[in-house]
Design an enzyme around this catalytic site. Sequence first.
Site, PDB file in Angstrom:
ATOM      1  CD  GLU A  63      -1.017  40.166   1.051  1.00 29.71           C
ATOM      2  OE1 GLU A  63      -2.214  39.165   0.595  1.00 29.71           O
ATOM      3  OE2 GLU A  63      -0.934  40.520   2.221  1.00 29.71           O
ATOM      4  CG  HIS A 111       7.706  36.383   7.284  1.00 30.34           C
ATOM      5  ND1 HIS A 111       7.139  35.136   7.219  1.00 30.34           N
ATOM      6  CD2 HIS A 111       6.622  37.118   7.365  1.00 30.34           C
ATOM      7  CE1 HIS A 111       5.705  35.397   7.402  1.00 30.34           C
ATOM      8  NE2 HIS A 111       5.369  36.608   7.400  1.00 30.34           N
TER       9      HIS A 111
HETATM   10  C1  LIG Z   1      -0.549  36.797   2.574  1.00 32.48           C
HETATM   11  C2  LIG Z   1       0.093  37.394   3.795  1.00 32.48           C
HETATM   12  N1  LIG Z   1      -0.455  38.998   3.879  1.00 32.48           N
HETATM   13  C3  LIG Z   1      -0.157  39.407   5.293  1.00 32.48           C
HETATM   14  C4  LIG Z   1       0.538  38.887   6.229  1.00 32.48           C
HETATM   15  C5  LIG Z   1       0.838  39.555   7.442  1.00 32.48           C
HETATM   16  N2  LIG Z   1      -0.182  39.282   8.381  1.00 32.48           N
HETATM   17  C6  LIG Z   1       0.326  38.493   9.291  1.00 32.48           C
HETATM   18  S1  LIG Z   1      -0.881  38.075  10.501  1.00 32.48           S
HETATM   19  C7  LIG Z   1      -1.977  39.254   9.654  1.00 32.48           C
HETATM   20  C8  LIG Z   1      -3.504  39.271  10.363  1.00 32.48           C
HETATM   21  C9  LIG Z   1      -4.172  37.900  10.264  1.00 32.48           C
HETATM   22  O1  LIG Z   1      -5.331  38.292  10.888  1.00 32.48           O
HETATM   23  P1  LIG Z   1      -6.505  36.987  11.267  1.00 32.48           P
HETATM   24  O2  LIG Z   1      -6.488  36.109  10.018  1.00 32.48           O
HETATM   25  O3  LIG Z   1      -7.497  37.648  11.663  1.00 32.48           O
HETATM   26  O4  LIG Z   1      -5.740  36.205  12.220  1.00 32.48           O
HETATM   27  P2  LIG Z   1      -5.250  36.503  13.685  1.00 32.48           P
HETATM   28  O5  LIG Z   1      -3.724  37.064  13.433  1.00 32.48           O
HETATM   29  O6  LIG Z   1      -5.967  37.371  14.337  1.00 32.48           O
HETATM   30  O7  LIG Z   1      -5.159  35.156  14.324  1.00 32.48           O
HETATM   31  C10 LIG Z   1      -1.211  39.554   8.696  1.00 32.48           C
HETATM   32  C11 LIG Z   1      -2.008  40.685   7.659  1.00 32.48           C
HETATM   33  C12 LIG Z   1       0.854  37.630   5.937  1.00 32.48           C
HETATM   34  N3  LIG Z   1       1.580  36.824   6.875  1.00 32.48           N
HETATM   35  N4  LIG Z   1       0.450  36.826   4.677  1.00 32.48           N
END
Ligand SMILES: Cc1ncc(C[n+]2csc(CCOP(=O)(O)OP(=O)(O)O)c2C)c(N)n1
Lengths: 360, 360, 335, 335
Positions: free
Chosen positions: C60, C129
């Site tokens: 972000e 959230h």
């Molecule tokens: C700072 C932030 N940005 C965006 C999100 C929204 N978000 C939730 S899960 C996710 C994907 C995360 O991917 P990864 O680290 O590969 O973990 P996975 O869900 O695959 O276990 C995103 C972008 C968030 N929760 N926090």
Amino acid sequence: MTLANFNAPVARREALDSRREQLARMMEIRAVEERIQRLYSEGEIRGSTHLANGQEAVAVGVARATRADDVVTCTYRGHGHALALGATPLQVIAEICGRESGAAGGVGGSMHLMEPSVGLLPTFAIVGAGLPVACGAALAARTRGTDNIAVAIFGDGSTNIGAFHESMNFAAIRRLPMLFVCENNLYGEYTRIEKSTPVTDLAVRAASYAMPSAIVDGQDVDAVAEAVATAAARARAGDGPTFIEMKTYRYSGHSRSDPATYRPAGELAEWQKRDPIDILAARLVGEGAIGSGEVADLRAATAAGIEEAAQAALASAHPSPDAILSHVTAASPGESNRWNFWSKSTSGGRPTGTPPSATR
Amino acid sequence: MTLANFNAPVARREALDSRREQLARMMEIRAVEERIQRLYSEGEIRGSTHLANGQEAVAVGVARATRADDVVTCTYRGHGHALALGATPLQVIAEICGRESGAAGGVGGSMHLMEPSVGLLPTFAIVGAGLPVACGAALAARTRGTDNIAVAIFGDGSTNIGAFHESMNFAAIRRLPMLFVCENNLYGEYTRIEKSTPVTDLAVRAASYAMPSAIVDGQDVDAVAEAVATAAARARAGDGPTFIEMKTYRYSGHSRSDPATYRPAGELAEWQKRDPIDILAARLVGEGAIGSGEVADLRAATAAGIEEAAQAALASAHPSPDAILSHVTAASPGESNRWNFWSKSTSGGRPTGTPPSATR
Amino acid sequence: MALMRMRQAVLKALDDAMAADGDVVLMGEDIGDAGGAFKCTEGLIGKYGRDRVIDTPISEMGFMGAAVGAAICGLKPVVEMMFIEFAGVALDQLTTEAATMRYLSRGRLTVPMVMRASAGAGQGFACQHSQMLDHWFRGTPGLKVCVPSGARTAYGLLRAAIDDPDPVIVLEPRILYGEREEFDGDPAFRIALGSAEITRPGRDATLVTAGAMLKVALAAADKTNADVEVIDMLSLAPWDRKTVAASVARTGRLITLEEAPAGTGWGGDVVAAITSDAFGALKAPPHRITLPDAPIPYSGALEKLYLPDPEYVTAQIDALVRNGRAPAAWWKEAS
Amino acid sequence: MALMRMRQAVLKALDDAMAADGDVVLMGEDIGDAGGAFKCTEGLIGKYGRDRVIDTPISEMGFMGAAVGAAICGLKPVVEMMFIEFAGVALDQLTTEAATMRYLSRGRLTVPMVMRASAGAGQGFACQHSQMLDHWFRGTPGLKVCVPSGARTAYGLLRAAIDDPDPVIVLEPRILYGEREEFDGDPAFRIALGSAEITRPGRDATLVTAGAMLKVALAAADKTNADVEVIDMLSLAPWDRKTVAASVARTGRLITLEEAPAGTGWGGDVVAAITSDAFGALKAPPHRITLPDAPIPYSGALEKLYLPDPEYVTAQIDALVRNGRAPAAWWKEAS
Ligand SMILES: Cc1ncc(C[n+]2csc(CCOP(=O)(O)OP(=O)(O)O)c2C)c(N)n1
Ligand SMILES: Cc1ncc(C[n+]2csc(CCOP(=O)(O)OP(=O)(O)O)c2C)c(N)n1
Ligand SMILES: [Mg+2]
Ligand SMILES: [Mg+2]
């Protein structure tokens, strides 16, 4: 409503010494995730929920190779980790259904599971946020002279956020007793890794901090446990942090009802051929640790147990309205029951006389 | 008060094609920094100010190997870069003394120099903040179909902040036309690099993003210019970003009156043996581009010019009270004079009919 | 007139703006191929391509800053922040960099960017959230903040935000994305930033609100015996002091209904300003209806209690109009 | 009684707290070997060692989060944020993680940490190093915010903050570090978080202020013909509503003097609450004296105009007490 017994989470953690229990726990995680998916469809779950079926070996491998008094931070994709570390199916399902018997008394939900008695801090809903916190736990362990370690668990997509970088650097420069466990499941939300990340093996990123790293088959619980045990021993010995990349895969979509249509055809099927539960089951049968007929029985028994837990969760009370205003600060209503990590006076870190939360 | 002529900054930038001017500009930077140090002692400067004497070769090398219509973000340690890129000594000194004739009209001060006509955005006072902004400039250049590039300049200490990591990753994955120029002067404030950073060569960090990198002798302006030119050509050709680590040294303390007692004895003297101005002067004498007697004359003439600029700055007006409320939003008072980067209708990006700011 | 969901109005506003101006680009996580976590950008990547609809890594601070730089250099980026809480890892670029760019450069460098974010409570996304968090931005010199209350205002505000030459933050109440409202989709429709709307005229009290609380306010206004004027703030910074002051001068009573705890809500500033402007006209002390000083609970049973509902608001209005004094907030009685 | 500079009081508070409790650790940039950018930690690394005085890399999100984790696990970290603006790259860990930890864990995990930061204007650090920014934190459920106004209150508040079982933010007005004040340095001295002090009693008006503005308020109170009661807020969250309300009930007039633009200042919430509490007693509309809606200029000539001085405040008080109405802010007349 006291399905879990007094020491359930710690006992469940310690039970992972048994090969059979390792398999059963992976089956349990799978069954819980599948039940949660149904509970979601049934309208019992609000907000969002993130399943980790397919990733069970990482959860059980990490839990088995660490101690109940170590500290773990992980993410919203944390149901499996909570169960592996020792939280009970009731605690997990009830929390996700917003019940008082849940791991956070129903105020947290799917993204905020926890169980201090086995070291699990409230799972982090902000990508990257758990990593610096794990650094702090490791710092506290060292400063307080214990041999505990902290484990930060996070996804592949999280390695692109600033907090990852700052935490890796901080841990390396201070040689903190901790592990960075990256679950590389190839996707961050709906985006495949190559669209967001210019390197394939995330382990290469450890070199930016002169930190040792390993790449591990995340579908093989023994490989996971071995890598974690090695790194944990190094951390406990004062030799600093390790980055471990677990190559794994989530069978479900990112959250809720995501059908994951963005995945290339056949990818899921390919990964399912190396299902972590099947791999361990086959190995145990081969080792003679379990009869080949028993695998199906264990699976069925596990599913039945989870169904029972789900029914118990649904039958359990919603939190009382008092919960809204309680525990905001120390001055708020709510019994004072701070968890004392590594307190000298008690075993397992539980301060004398404090009723453990797991019994609610 | 119009010491600078209409096109001064762009003309000054273009003048760097001359070897002699490269040397003169490095001398100018040194003289300005030394004068600013004195102005600080004399009470003419408020807040903080960060000198870059010793790092002149990086500033002049980068400026010489890029174009006036490229975009540059750099830090509070930006006096040298501003001068190298084309801002006039009056603009720089007057800003640092809070005068209306300064680069930011006196509202910005030492940490916020700028000169849009030669691509310099307001220098960034928050560590790491300029890197994502440079990514955006590069993105705009590509989206708008120009062959311009963006250059982010920052210190060694800044490679430990999250914005560095996120920017490197973003630039790499989108193959942005940009350069990451790290001035590794061995210190972040009062801390030597090995206390904050577990790697010695910061260039290794580029591997985390599969980004090409180079390690350059930052005291040799020709080495700097060559590395920057190569990377700039690659960026303009659409081949993506490069990370360049400039090994350099700041002769002064971190800021203001920091005596830099934390430096090991002899370290400064060791670096001064490879003074960037001396290195270039000797080379030019060797090349016959300048007579050996002329070096001292050039230095003296430069110093005299800077003294004149300093006097002019001190004699110039404080900003009018209107400046407080002007230019907060488009609705605020203040002439609308937006700089249009790469506008097709004008040369050097200056929109027709808009009086360039450098003439104030 | 057709019914349109708020998410469709947001999508249409983005689409229309991109069609009208080639400098408008979108940035955010999963906004391209996936069409956005809340489907507000669906189909745009196919229409406008990968250079104008930019899927970003989970970074972000990085992409917020990239939007600042792109805006300075001639684009008009619209950033999607999936949940406003994620701005907590990117705040610097908005409040410190974007907000001061025009000022520091004496008008030469400007940042015509928009950050739109989903925000607010009511759907069980739990305490990290579910917040509005306008207080992180509101009042920062150089930044504007607005909050739509449905499809029509979402369109009008977002188009105005994209047109605006300075950085604008649009907080879209997530709970309204699926709600339908009459809106003809006129591409020329704009709501001027800084102007409020009198949604329902009345003579006994002025009820000022914003976002998802508008519906609650209108329902309460229908229920109460008092004749309540309901004002939809729409813009929180700058906010429409004239409209509110004129209303209170007529009604003599001011009530705010805010989706925030008192310490972070916009109502403090509004009450203070209006009390100053309309002091002589006040028949009762101004009154704020806010959330309690506690994080937002996940449990549906609790979240329902946590958020003000029309019955609660009605009782507060009734008491203020009848007795010249509103009862204490429910949690103050309770504790 | 000895005179002590505020920076010495901060240093003494840290030293005394570390001596008294081995769990107190310090974290921040250049706080160890260098003794802190403002010399508030000088000598402590020699006394308490590198494990308790932790020099961090330039990674605010990282070490803020590390403080959260360390606090959960039994330490009491005190983080130094060199300039409060840098919290813009670390906000998430305070407002989203630390603030909700006790709540989410139902009291089992708590975060007894302090973030102390230098803040405020007046020394030419320009717009990105001169703000108070209490609004980023103030009102967030779970967080406390306080602001000392000199050596004595710096000691009393910081010790109370370190004692507090929850996260506390201490905003130290940078301009006061070098100022001297009588303070005996009693290591038992504490100022309860949430309580204000009546610094100067008076009958005609209540002037509520905080931090570096206290001196301006006191000077103005001396100058004006009115008999002004000056209240030093000390804590901005929670704030001492009882003391302020009781004062206004006596004086009938409320004026705030805030080092922030109106949209971000704490005065809105205070005025709204007190207007509600003391409506019947008000002889004039409450009045806020704030900074203009513009970034803070570098130039000394401009910064002096930008900040309220005693003459300006005096004129505002005089008019309010005499005419029942304060004149418009200087920038409103000017523009
Ligand atoms: C700072 C932030 N940005 C965006 C999100 C929204 N978000 C939730 S899960 C996710 C994907 C995360 O991917 P990864 O680290 O590969 O973990 P996975 O869900 O695959 O276990 C995103 C972008 C968030 N929760 N926090
Ligand atoms: C986010 C942030 N943290 C801390 C600071 C304070 N600070 C200003 S300069 C500096 C050191 C930066 O070191 P480096 O990146 O090596 O640049 P140099 O000063 O050596 O050019 C620090 C910590 C800041 N301005 N912004
Ligand atoms: Mg992933
Ligand atoms: Mg440096």
